[in-house]
Every structure is written in C-alpha cells, then in structure tokens.
Design a protein around this motif. Structure first.
Motif, PDB file in Angstrom:
ATOM      1  N   GLY A 179       0.791  -1.214   0.000  1.00  0.00           N
ATOM      2  CA  GLY A 179       0.000   0.000   0.000  1.00  0.00           C
ATOM      3  C   GLY A 179       0.829   1.273   0.000  1.00  0.00           C
ATOM      4  N   LEU A 180       2.141   1.144   0.162  1.00  0.00           N
ATOM      5  CA  LEU A 180       2.979   2.344   0.177  1.00  0.00           C
ATOM      6  C   LEU A 180       2.914   3.045  -1.184  1.00  0.00           C
ATOM      7  CD1 LEU A 180       6.113   1.088   2.112  1.00  0.00           C
ATOM      8  CD2 LEU A 180       4.348   2.636   2.902  1.00  0.00           C
ATOM      9  N   PRO A 181       3.043   4.375  -1.176  1.00  0.00           N
ATOM     10  CA  PRO A 181       2.823   5.130  -2.409  1.00  0.00           C
ATOM     11  C   PRO A 181       3.764   4.713  -3.550  1.00  0.00           C
ATOM     12  CG  PRO A 181       3.381   6.575  -0.567  1.00  0.00           C
ATOM     13  CD  PRO A 181       3.250   5.210  -0.011  1.00  0.00           C
ATOM     14  N   PHE A 182       4.999   4.322  -3.213  1.00  0.00           N
ATOM     15  CA  PHE A 182       5.921   3.999  -4.304  1.00  0.00           C
ATOM     16  C   PHE A 182       5.914   2.515  -4.640  1.00  0.00           C
ATOM     17  CE2 PHE A 182       8.781   2.326  -1.211  1.00  0.00           C
ATOM     18  CZ  PHE A 182       8.588   3.123  -0.098  1.00  0.00           C
ATOM     19  N   ASN A 186      -2.228   2.877  -2.573  1.00  0.00           N
ATOM     20  CA  ASN A 186      -3.431   2.326  -1.944  1.00  0.00           C
ATOM     21  C   ASN A 186      -4.697   2.660  -2.716  1.00  0.00           C
ATOM     22  OD1 ASN A 186      -3.486   4.962  -1.409  1.00  0.00           O
ATOM     23  ND2 ASN A 186      -3.552   4.815   0.815  1.00  0.00           N
ATOM     24  N   ASN A 187      -4.571   2.795  -4.027  1.00  0.00           N
ATOM     25  CA  ASN A 187      -5.759   3.041  -4.852  1.00  0.00           C
ATOM     26  C   ASN A 187      -6.124   1.796  -5.646  1.00  0.00           C
ATOM     27  OD1 ASN A 187      -5.766   5.781  -4.157  1.00  0.00           O
ATOM     28  ND2 ASN A 187      -4.109   6.128  -5.620  1.00  0.00           N
TER      29      ASN A 187
ATOM     30  N   THR B 366       1.628   5.973   6.977  1.00  0.00           N
ATOM     31  CA  THR B 366       1.396   4.682   6.331  1.00  0.00           C
ATOM     32  C   THR B 366       2.462   3.660   6.724  1.00  0.00           C
ATOM     33  OG1 THR B 366       2.472   5.691   4.467  1.00  0.00           O
ATOM     34  CG2 THR B 366       0.100   5.380   4.310  1.00  0.00           C
ATOM     35  N   TRP B 367       3.599   4.146   7.201  1.00  0.00           N
ATOM     36  CA  TRP B 367       4.672   3.211   7.544  1.00  0.00           C
ATOM     37  C   TRP B 367       4.382   2.446   8.827  1.00  0.00           C
ATOM     38  CZ3 TRP B 367       9.036   1.646   5.084  1.00  0.00           C
ATOM     39  CH2 TRP B 367       9.336   2.293   3.891  1.00  0.00           C
TER      40      TRP B 367
END
Lengths: 434, 423, 271
Positions: A179-182, A186-187, B366-367
């Motif tokens: 789910g981390l952005p890179f 999470n979309n 988020t981490w």
C-alpha cells in the motif's frame, strides 16, 4: 475414605435420566425442515428467473476455479506444516500486481509479436498470456519460498501459535508494504488484460465444439468407469491407471467447459424472455487454465519423487526424515507450488474482474481458505470441490438472497459444514490416541 | 505499615487507587487533553477485550478469532440503547434488558430440562437454547416493551437527570455485555466442541458474519439508526474515567478470582490436556463454554465503553484486520499471563495510536503498518513465549499453598519411598 | 456367573457386583479391536487383564470410561448402564483410571493436578469464587488439605509446588495414581502401571497397589503387559488376544494354560 455425598447425588441424578434420542430426532427434523425451506425459497427464485440462474452458475464456475487455485495452496501448506498461512491471500495479490507490471511496463504479453512481427495474432496472444502467467507464478513461488525460509522455518520447533502470528505479520507486511505510495499505492488500479476480452453469445458456439468437449468428457468418464470396475475387482494395473492425469484432464476439462458452453448455447433457446448472457472468453480461458494447472498439480503430487516425498512428510515428518527425505526441502517445494498457483490465480482474478488493489487478497484468500476447510483441509480434490461449492454458493446467494450478504452466506456455510462434518467433505476424521 | 505493604492485596488496591486518583487529577487539571484521555480509555477497552481472549485462549486453550465480533455486539447494542434513550425512545433499553432476562430464564429452564436426559447431541442443545433465546427476545419486543416501556421511561426520568443518565449508561453497558454473553453461549454450544483449529476458523467466520451484518444494519437488519456501512453517529459521549476504571477493575478482579479457584483450575486443565481432564471427571464442555462466555462478556463490556467514548461506530472498526489485535496482544504479552496482557494492551494503543501517530514525521503514517509487522516477526523469532512469559505480578499470581506440617504419618512406613527413577 | 472363573471362593462370590461387562464389541472402521468381551467384577477384587501388544486391552478401558462408544454390548457399573454417558459423568460416578503413557497436566503444579481431580466435589460455585465468599475460603482450604494428605501418602508432599512435568518418571506415575484417587473412586482402572519400571520398582508398586486398595476400599482392574506384576497381585486374570478372551482363571491356572503360553508367552519368548 468413604464416598462423598456429592458422588452419591450425581449418581442419583444419573439414574433418573431418560434417553435423549427423541430430542435429537426432533432437532434433526427441525434442522432438516429449515434446510429444505431455504432450498425451496432459493430454488423457487431460481426457477422463476432461469436466465439469472444460468448466468450465476457461469460466474460461480469462474470464481470457483480461481478460488480452487488459491485453496490448493492453503490445503497443501496446512497438510504438511499444519499452519494456516494467512499470507497466502497476499501472495495472490502480489501475483496480480506482478502481472500488472509485466504487462504495463514490460509489455510481456506482446513479446512474440515483437520478436516475430508476422506471427498469427491468436498464437501470439496465447503465448504472451502464458508467459505473463508463468512470470507471475515464478515470482510468487520465489516469494512464498522466501517467506517460508525466513519467517516460518526458524519457528518450526516453536509452538504453532508463533508461526500463526508470524503468518499474520507477513500478511500485514505484504498488504501495507504494497500500500505504500511507491509500491502499489493504496488506490484501485485498472488492470490491463493480457488478451482481448469479448462476450460470447450462443451463435459463437459451434455445436461441434460442444460435441468434442462432451465427447472428451464422456470417453474419459467411460474409461474411468471401466477401470474403476476392474480396480474394484482387484486389478492393480487398473487401479493405477484410474489416476492417470490424462483421464482427469479429459473429464474435468471436457466436463466443465462443456457445461459452460452448453449453458451459453442453450440459455437463449431455453429462456423465452430476452436474456443476455454475459459470458466472456475470459471465463472459458480461466476455467481451462485452472483445470490444466490442477491436473499438473495432481500429477506432481502423485507421480513425481517430490510429490511422494510431500505426501510422506505430510503423514509423518520424523519418519520421513529417517527415510532420507529432506523435509525442509520438501516444505520449501510445497510453498513454491502453493505460491505459484496463487500467482496464477492472481493473474486470472485480475483478468476476470479488471481491478486490482493492495488489499484485494484478503477476502478471496479467506474464501479460498474456507473452501479448503469445507473440502477437507489437506485434501487436494477436497480443495477443488470446496472451491467450486463456495464459488457457486456465493454467486447464487448474491443473485437470489442478497448481494451484500454473500460473504456472510459463505461463512455460514463454513460453520454449518463444520458442525455437520468437522473434517470436511473429503477429510479423514482425526483419530486420537488415548 | 511494612506489614501492610507486604500484603499483596493491600498493595494492589493501594496502587490501583493511586492510579485512579492521579489520572483523575490529571484529567481535572486539564493536563490530559481529550486525545490522550481517549487513548487511555481505548487502551483499557482493548485490554479488556484481550483479557477475555486470554481467558479463552491463554488459559482455556481454545484458539479463537471471534473476540472482535463480541466486542462489536457489545458496542452496537449498548450504543443503540443510549442512542434511542436520548431520543426519548426507551425501546432498546427495555428490549435488551428484559429480553436478556427472559432469554436467560428460558435458557436456564431449557438447560434444566435437558439435564434430565442423557445422550443429548450438542446440536439439539443448541437448537433448544436458541429457540428459548429467540422466544425471550420476541416476548420482550412484542409484549414487554409495549406494556411497560412508557412506565419505565417515566420512572427513570423522574430521577434527577445526572443520576438517571448514569443509571442508563450502567444498564446499557450491562445490556451490551449480556447480549454478547448470550450470543457467545449460543454460538459456543455447538462450535466449541470442534476444538483446535476448526474452532478458530469458525470464530473467524463469526467475526466476518458480524461485520457483514453491521455493514447492512439499515438494509437487512431493522436498525436504521445504525446506518450500516456509513457508520453510526450521535451516540452520547458518556464514558468517563471512573466508569472506565470501575469496569476495568471489575474485569481484572473477576478474571483473577475466577482463575484462582477450583473452576479456574478446571479451565486450565482443559488447556493442558482435554482428554485427561475429561477422564478425571471434569466436564470439559462446560468449562469451555464458561471461559468462552466470560471472555465474550468482557469483550461486550469493553465494546460499550469504547462506543460511548468514541461516540461513533463504524463496521470497519470491527473488521478482519483489527480483529487480530487481541490475539497479537496476548501472544506478545505472554499466553496465560494477565500482567503481560494488561501491559501490552495499554502499550499497544499508546504506541500505535498515540505516540507513533503524533510523533512520526509527515507522510510516515502509512509506515506504521509496515514497521509493526516487522516488529511482530522479530518478536516471534526472538521471544516466542511473549514479553512476560507466564510472569504475573504478586496480586495476580497463582497462590502456592504452604507445605503441610508433617505429622508422624503411619503411612510413611508402609509406602516404599521411590528413589529418583529415570525411565 | 458370566465373565468370571468358576472356582473362586464362595466368600468372594457372595459380594455384590461392581462392574459387569457383557458382550462388548468394538470396531475401528472395519478393524475388530474387541470382540464379545465379558467380565464381571465384584467389590473389593483385584483383577488383571493381560495380553500381548495390540490385543485390545487399553481399548476395553477406553470403552469403560466412555472415550469410545462400543459397537455392541453393555457395561454396567453398580447396575447403571454406562454406554452413551460422557466420560466425566462416568468418572464422577466412581470409576477412575490412569493412562499407559502418563498424561499429567504437565505445566501445572503437583498440587494443582490433584486439586483438579477434586473439582466435581469442590462444593462451591462460580459466585463464591468471584466474590471470595466464606464458603469459598473454607471449602478451598479443606480441598487443599485433603489433597495434601494424598500427596503425603504418595511421598510427594514436599514437591507439591513443583511443576508436574519436571518430576522424575517414577513420581509422575505415582502422581497419576494420586490424581485418580482424588476423584474418589470405588473402582480403579490401572493401565499398565508398571510400564518402564525395573523389577525393584515393580515390587514397590505392588506394595503400593495393595496399600491403596485396603486404605480406600477399592476394587482394582488392571491392564498389564508384564506378567510379573499380574501374576503376583491379581486374584484372577483374564487373557486377551486379538480382541477376544482366550482364557480366564487364577494366576497359576493361567500360567499353565497352553493357549496363553502360545499366544502370549510364546510370542514374547520369540521376541
């Protein structure tokens, strides 16, 4: 020391009691009536709307075959290490994402055309899709083996709960790392399918195909029946041939694809009101690929050295070790097989439903696990049957009971099956040594 | 004084009172803002849920993943009672309280009836109890509520408003906990017999079924005020520190006293070796149901506390992922250690929801859930028995009776003394 | 009388029947474990059940204590039919047993092991324990004292707070018998009590068995694999092989029975 008052009292109470069999009979009747009532209500709704029913059967097959791929991983891993591998659903998710990247970034599904530009597009599509699936399977197998090596193996001597918590930890890690952005963000992501998807209608099904498929199934079934009769009479060779992978392939592939195509072919002729059956080629491809993978798996488990080692280790690890089986290696191989099936399942799921997400593995993972339990955990045919059951029940309840309740219905089925037959449909009752 | 301090009961009560006074003072002085107050309440609630699970799994050995289902039942039931009450509708209160009383009475009658038979199957027991419970709540909805709802409302409102509010809150907490207990009893009768992993799987299914039902409270269930997947808003914010403290201490004391009794030993024996326990005359099925129901009541009570602190309930709070938290907490703290559960339960919330949320740099939110599984993995690799193992503080420790003063026993001569034998 | 040797003394025969097993048969799937097993035991007797490995002896105990439900036959204890009753109720009626492979509550203390067996006779309820009523304190104290008496008899008094699993093997066996006695039985089933013991220890065990029988007025039914123990202490013996009774009688008769020698001793000698 004389007998206490309490003991006498207990005994008195015991003497006055009557047999509870009557009560048990009453409750059995009540449960049976309740079951019949549910079946009647659903059956009436289905009969009133036959088109929806056939549509849902097709959808149920599609979902059930994907569940089967995941459920097999659960069942094999549980069979050998007695661990509910909660991270298995996330391996499935990774499989979907790997194929997403190989398709969108590497264009892997088009490599045959890139190398030989003049190739037949259908052949290129088949080869490309198979490559994409294989890439996902390989990655997921590696992932599963890594998980086993670094997370589960060090804990094998510990109480089972430690491994279970670790499995939950690995599951969370994969989900939230994904789910981390890179990583995967999470979309929801729209999935680029490796092949064109189109809707099949009755005119596109030549009766010849139906004949071939049913013929395949029929011949395989007849041969199987003959072998079975011979085998029951004690013919050892017939017993061995019964499990021939080609026979299984013939029955499963011919049977399921035959049923699916027959439904597509028949429904417009059967249902008088106009009804659009949205059956896609993806549905058939999913079923075909799943059947092939299942048969290959059966073959590996039954006939190869590693498969025999797996069965031996599942039965009795210390003795297997004494017989010279490298149990660690066998467990790693089991995880690899499980992971690769989940990877294939991920690709097929993404192709079928077109959307991927970093938490997408949870619910299908759980459902597949439920399927494995219903079929009898540890049993490969059980996982297959359980997965089809869950797929069908889920989709039919979505169609005829209530769509939001589909998960609840699936899990209620789990609890009901556990209460009636705790070891599952194909499981063996655990014996206890006293 | 020194004598007194050596008395573990006294020191524990002294410590508890001190904690109560200090926290109350900090709240009154405004040192603890609403956020940190909420963290403490939340920590208490999660600890209560986890203590319940520890009773079920750590002490009784029944691997359960259903604890959050009962937490949710307690939360929604008690929230519904107060929600309707502040909107001048006593129906939820009357139905839950009187329905529970009727259901319990009927179930008691049914159990007494069934005890006069032998060889009654568990599914039969389940069916009869289930019908009794349904009948009880049906009677409450159909007859009791229309008959005395208004009277009860008028009577309670005749009290001074402060007192009536506290009384309603108390009844709501009790109602939520009782409802959780009744459901767990009905669910436990057939399912606890499965044992080991199958029980865990069935309880996991229970949690998910509850979650799905909560998602559809307004469509499939007849509770429009719960608003399904949109979340229930407008619950009065009635949870205060004294209530949290009282409930928490009640849970700790009940659990301690239960475990350190004959029944508690019977519960432990089921964990150690169920078959052997059965064969020294322990009714293992009853012990399992008892532990399961008491653990679920704790969860239901915690749900009520949490609901009236948050004033907002959403089904995802009780979803699949958070439902593992109690399990992780008790394994972290040490299975079968109350001390460990209490410490980890509070730290869990302090760390994950308090410190990490506030003090991590922007974007690192988020981490949290990436780092925390890694910590979990390390923990399992390095210390699989949990932080505390089976350590307990003195007050919660199993009392070891002193050795008996030896009399000159005639037996000693007759009985040959065994040497140290190695088999 | 069915299930008994013919030539027992009239004094014994006059006593009331405590356990009456008739035509007991049990199948595991299609495997016949016990077939038409009949034994009648009178109060105060010390009866042995012997046979080679896998003869079905432990299965008989499991059937008596309700672990398995027999395929056919009846088991009556003081006239009450036991078939269909759950194990704990059978135990509470006054039958206690030990296990072939010791099954203590290994992580609990020695005293707790005995106290657990007292639980059905604890005499206080849930409310008493939660509110620590006076009844709780009194009964708890009494229970602990009685358990300590038991431990003293078995020479375990000074180890009451040790973890049961940490005891040496011989003491674990004793603790298991102590735990069984704490259930306040009138009939004690001992499943291979001499397993893993050397001849000297077996002598001690024989004394112990005699002692507890007299002290607690027990009837004892024991399964054993080792002839030495059985021949010396049992009043009469039943011999099983392949799930069936092949002989019964006084020790000296059984010892001379050619069928027994063939089935049991013969094979034993070869091994």
């Amino acid at each position: 020391m004389s007998v206490t008052v309490e003991a006498r009292r207990i005994e008195q109470r015991m003497l006055q009691r009557r047999n509870g069999v009557v009560l048990n009979r009453i409750s059995q009747v009540v449960f049976a009536l309740a079951g019949i009532l549910v079946l009647y209500v659903v059956g009436r709704a289905a009969a009133a709307n036959l088109g929806v029913f056939f549509q849902q059967v097709l959808n149920g097959f599609q979902l059930g075959f994907i569940y089967a791929l995941i459920a097999l991983g659960y069942t094999m891993v549980y069979g050998i290490v007695k661990l509910i591998n909660f991270a298995h659903g996330d391996v499935f998710m990774v499989g979907a994402f790997v194929s997403f990247f190989t398709i969108s970034l590497l264009n892997l599904h088009q490599w045959p055309l890139a190398v030989w530009p003049g190739m037949n597009p259908t052949a290129a599509m088949v080869i490309g899709t198979v490559t994409v699936i294989l890439a996902s399977m390989l990655t997921c197998a590696l992932l599963a083996v890594t998980m086993e090596r670094f997370a589960y193996r060090p804990l094998r001597a510990m109480p089972r709960i430690a491994a279970l918590i670790t499995a939950i930890g690995v599951s969370f890690f994969l989900e939230y790392f994904g789910g981390l952005p890179f990583v995967f963000t999470n979309n929801y992501i729209t999935y680029p399918r490796p092949f064109e998807v189109f809707v099949l209608n009755a005119d596109m099904v030549p009766p010849l195909w139906l004949g071939i498929l049913w013929g395949m199934c029929g011949i395989a079934a007849i041969v199987y029946g003959i072998l079975k009769v011979l085998g029951n009479r004690g013919n050892a060779r017939a017993q061995a041939w019964q499990r021939n992978p080609f026979l299984q392939f013939g029955m499963l592939f011919g049977g399921f694809l035959g049923v699916a195509l027959t439904i597509i072919w028949l429904t417009p002729r059967l249902v008088r009101t106009h009804f659009d059956l949205t059956a896609s080629n993806a549905m058939l491809i999913i079923m075909g690929i799943s059947v092939i993978l299942l048969v290959i798996l059966q073959y590996i488990v039954r006939y190869t050295r590693i498969g025999k080692a797996m069965r031996a280790s599942a039965y009795d690890k210390p003795t297997s070790r004494l017989m010279g089986i490298n149990v660690d290696m066998v467990i790693a191989a089991t995880f690899a097989l499980a992971g690769s099936l989940a990877g294939a399942g991920g690709v097929l799921y993404a192709t079928a439903y077109n959307r991927i997400h970093h938490l997408m593995g949870i619910i299908p993972g759980l459902k597949s696990f439920v399927a494995a339990v219903i079929g009898g955990i540890g049993s490969i045919p059980g996982a297959f049957v359980g997965a089809l059951t869950i797929g069908l029940v889920e989709v039919l309840s979505a169609g005829f009971i209530s769509s939001p309740m589909r998960d609840a219905v699936a899990f209620s089925l789990l609890i009901i099956v556990l209460l009636i037959r705790p070891q599952g449909i194909f499981g063996e009752a655990p014996g206890e040594k006293v | 004084m020194r004598q007194l301090l050596r008395n573990t009961n006294f020191t524990f009560i002294l410590g508890a009172v001190l904690v109560f006074i200090v926290v109350q003072a900090l709240i009154s002085l405004g040192v603890l803002n609403a956020y940190w107050q909420g963290i403490i309440f939340w920590g208490a609630a999660i600890t209560m849920v986890s203590l319940g699970l520890n009773l079920i799994y750590g002490f009784n050995g029944q691997f359960s993943l259903g604890q959050f289902g009962f937490y949710a039942i307690g939360a929604y039931a008690s929230a519904d009672i107060t929600y309707r009450w502040v909107r001048n509708d006593p129906s939820a209160l009357v139905v839950v309280i009187f329905g529970s009383i009727l259901a319990l009475a009927l179930m008691f009658g049914v159990s007494a009836f069934l005890r006069r038979f032998y060889g009654v199957a568990t599914l039969t027991k389940f069916l009869f109890n289930f019908l009794a419970a349904v009948l009880g709540f049906f009677l409450a909805v159909r007859f009791v509520n229309p008959a005395i709802g208004k009277v009860i409302y008028a009577a309670l409102n005749a009290l001074p408003s402060g007192i009536s509010q506290q009384l309603i809150f108390f009844l709501a907490l009790v109602g939520g906990a009782t409802l959780a207990g009744i459901v767990s009893y009905l669910f436990g009768i057939p399912v606890l017999e499965l044992g080991s992993d199958y029980f865990g799987i069935a309880t996991l299914g229970f949690t998910i079924i509850v979650k799905v039902l909560l998602d559809n409270t307004d469509t499939i269930l007849p509770f429009p005020e719960m608003k399904g997947a949109r979340g229930m808003v407008g619950i009065p914010k009635w949870t205060t520190w004294p209530w949290v403290f009282i409930c928490f201490m009640a849970v700790v004391l009940v659990m301690r006293n239960l475990i350190h009794s004959s029944t508690g030993r019977a519960i432990l024996s089921v964990r150690e070796d169920e078959r052997a326990a059965e064969l020294v005359g322990i009714d293992t099925a009853s012990q399992k149901i008892l532990a399961f129901v008491v653990g679920s009541v704790f969860a239901g009570l915690a749900g009520g506390i949490r609901a009236h602190d948050l004033a907002f309930l959403h089904p995802t709070t009780f979803g699949f992922l958070p439902s593992f938290n109690p399990l992780i907490i008790i394994v972290f703290g040490g299975l079968g250690s109350m001390t460990g559960t209490i410490i980890t339960g509070f730290f869990w919330i302090f760390l994950l929801e308090g410190l990490l949320r506030l003090y991590l740099p922007e974007g690192f939110e988020t981490w949290r859930f990436v780092v925390y599984p890694l910590v979990l993995l390390l923990m399992m690799l390095l210390r699989p028995q949990g932080l505390m193992g089976r350590y307990e503080i003195a007050f919660l420790r199993r009392p070891l009776p002193p050795l008996r003063v030896k009399e000159a026993s005639p037996v000693q001569e007759v009985i040959p003394q065994a040497g140290e034998v190695t088999a | 009388m069915k299930g008994r040797p013919e030539n027992l003394s009239p004094e014994v025969e006059a006593r009331p029947v405590i356990l009456e097993i008739d035509g007991l048969t049990h199948y595991f799937d299609s495997l016949r474990a016990v077939h038409d097993f009949s034994v009648t035991i009178k109060e105060g007797e010390l009866v042995g059940l012997i046979g080679p490995n896998g003869a079905g002896k432990t299965t008989v105990f499991n059937l008596i204590t309700g672990v398995y439900r027999p395929t056919a036959g009846s088991i009556r204890y003081e006239g009450v039919q036991l078939i269909g009753l759950p194990s704990h109720e059978i135990i509470q009626m006054g039958i206690a047993r030990t296990f072939q492979n010791i099954r203590l509550f290994a992580n609990l203390t020695v005293l707790d092991n005995v106290l657990i067996a007292y639980h059905p006779h604890s005499g206080y309820g849930l409310a008493d324990s939660i509110f620590r009523s006076r009844r709780f304190r009194e009964r708890e104290k009494a229970m602990i004292e009685r358990s300590q008496e038991f431990l003293e008899i078995f020479g375990l008094a000074d180890r009451q707070n040790d973890i049961a699993g940490s005891l040496p093997y011989g003491l674990q066996r004793r603790l298991e018998i102590a735990r069984a006695l704490a259930t306040q039985p009138r009939l004690l089933l001992l499943d291979e009590p001499a397993a893993g013991m050397n001849p000297q220890e077996i002598d001690q065990l024989m004394e112990l068995i005699h002692f507890i029988r007299d002290r607690f007025q027990l009837t004892i039914f024991l399964v054993e694999h080792r002839m030495r123990l059985v021949m010396n202490i049992c009043e009469w013996i039943t011999v099983m092989d392949f799930g069936e009774i092949i002989a019964r009688g006084k020790p000296e008769e059984v010892r001379g029975n050619p069928q027994v020698i063939e089935a049991y001793l013969g094979r034993q000698a070869i091994r």
